[in-house]
Write an enzyme that holds these catalytic residues in place. Structure first.
Site, PDB file in Angstrom:
ATOM      1  N   HIS A  30       0.848  -1.204   0.000  1.00  0.00           N
ATOM      2  CA  HIS A  30       0.000   0.000   0.000  1.00  0.00           C
ATOM      3  C   HIS A  30       0.875   1.243   0.000  1.00  0.00           C
ATOM      4  O   HIS A  30       1.968   1.246   0.561  1.00  0.00           O
ATOM      5  CB  HIS A  30      -0.927   0.022   1.216  1.00  0.00           C
ATOM      6  N   HIS A  77       0.914   5.206   1.189  1.00  0.00           N
ATOM      7  CA  HIS A  77       0.269   6.184   2.062  1.00  0.00           C
ATOM      8  C   HIS A  77       0.312   7.542   1.353  1.00  0.00           C
ATOM      9  O   HIS A  77       1.389   7.983   0.940  1.00  0.00           O
ATOM     10  CB  HIS A  77       1.050   6.364   3.365  1.00  0.00           C
TER      11      HIS A  77
HETATM   12  P1  AMP Z   1       1.962   0.204   7.395  1.00  0.00           P
HETATM   13  O1  AMP Z   1       2.566   0.478   8.733  1.00  0.00           O
HETATM   14  O2  AMP Z   1       2.681   0.906   6.269  1.00  0.00           O
HETATM   15  O3  AMP Z   1       1.784  -1.283   7.135  1.00  0.00           O
HETATM   16  O4  AMP Z   1       0.537   0.868   7.416  1.00  0.00           O
HETATM   17  C1  AMP Z   1      -0.633   0.188   7.708  1.00  0.00           C
HETATM   18  C2  AMP Z   1      -1.689   1.230   7.916  1.00  0.00           C
HETATM   19  O5  AMP Z   1      -2.941   0.609   7.864  1.00  0.00           O
HETATM   20  C3  AMP Z   1      -1.592   1.944   9.272  1.00  0.00           C
HETATM   21  O6  AMP Z   1      -1.390   3.343   9.046  1.00  0.00           O
HETATM   22  C4  AMP Z   1      -2.951   1.649   9.923  1.00  0.00           C
HETATM   23  O7  AMP Z   1      -3.471   2.756  10.610  1.00  0.00           O
HETATM   24  C5  AMP Z   1      -3.811   1.297   8.722  1.00  0.00           C
HETATM   25  N1  AMP Z   1      -4.924   0.387   9.013  1.00  0.00           N
HETATM   26  C6  AMP Z   1      -4.909  -0.768   9.719  1.00  0.00           C
HETATM   27  N2  AMP Z   1      -6.124  -1.331   9.723  1.00  0.00           N
HETATM   28  C7  AMP Z   1      -6.937  -0.527   9.000  1.00  0.00           C
HETATM   29  C8  AMP Z   1      -8.317  -0.560   8.630  1.00  0.00           C
HETATM   30  N3  AMP Z   1      -9.136  -1.564   9.029  1.00  0.00           N
HETATM   31  N4  AMP Z   1      -8.809   0.454   7.880  1.00  0.00           N
HETATM   32  C9  AMP Z   1      -8.013   1.466   7.494  1.00  0.00           C
HETATM   33  N5  AMP Z   1      -6.710   1.549   7.780  1.00  0.00           N
HETATM   34  C10 AMP Z   1      -6.170   0.578   8.536  1.00  0.00           C
END
Ligand code: AMP
Ligand code: ZN
Length: 136
Positions: free
Chosen positions: A98, A100
């Site tokens: 993903h 950001h």
């Molecule tokens: P990363 O640390 O790059 O893997 O980012 C994962 C992101 O996913 C974090 O910023 C979380 O806040 C976000 N996240 C986790 N679960 C959910 C969810 N159910 N809906 C939206 N965002 C989420």
């Protein structure tokens, strides 16, 4: 598949969607760095950027380019950071690739990463090591 983002794609978990087509989805991060923080994902599950096919990444970055100005404007921002955490050590918590898109506002008090200093000759040695890794 025990993947939160695959569950969002499948409609098994809710998300505040801001973009969707056949192959990609973008939705608000549940725990935003700034409000309006968006995650953009391919619907197909790939663990990290480094094992995602290039054709998917090309289409993903094209969506990011279209979406980012809308994120900035929707958040009342003035710019954005684009981020990818690749691997646990880099802070990757969800093992579904993903991007950001983090809207930036004037005086939002987010501090830049601190910079380190190279010792004499160290920069050249790091460059050599990276070049060697590319060759192998
Ligand atoms: P990363 O640390 O790059 O893997 O980012 C994962 C992101 O996913 C974090 O910023 C979380 O806040 C976000 N996240 C986790 N679960 C959910 C969810 N159910 N809906 C939206 N965002 C989420
Ligand atoms: Zn997944």
């Amino acid at each position: 598949m025990d993947c939160i983002f695959c569950k969002i794609v499948a409609g098994e978990l809710p998300a505040a969607k801001v973009y969707e087509d056949k192959r990609f989805l973008a939705f608000l991060d549940i725990n935003p760095i700034n409000k309006g923080h968006v995650l953009v994902i391919p619907k197909e599950h790939h663990e990290a950027l480094t094992n995602t096919p290039v054709d998917i990444l090309k289409d993903l970055i094209a969506i990011v380019k279209t979406l980012a100005p809308a994120v900035v404007s929707g958040a009342g921002g003035a710019g954005f950071n684009l981020g990818v955490n690749n691997g646990k050590v880099a802070g990757q918590l969800v093992d579904h690739v993903h991007f950001h898109i983090i809207p930036r506002l004037d005086n939002d008090n987010l501090h830049p990463w601190p910079g380190k200093q190279y010792a004499e000759g160290e920069k050249e040695s790091y460059a050599q090591r990276i070049l060697k890794s590319l060759e192998s």
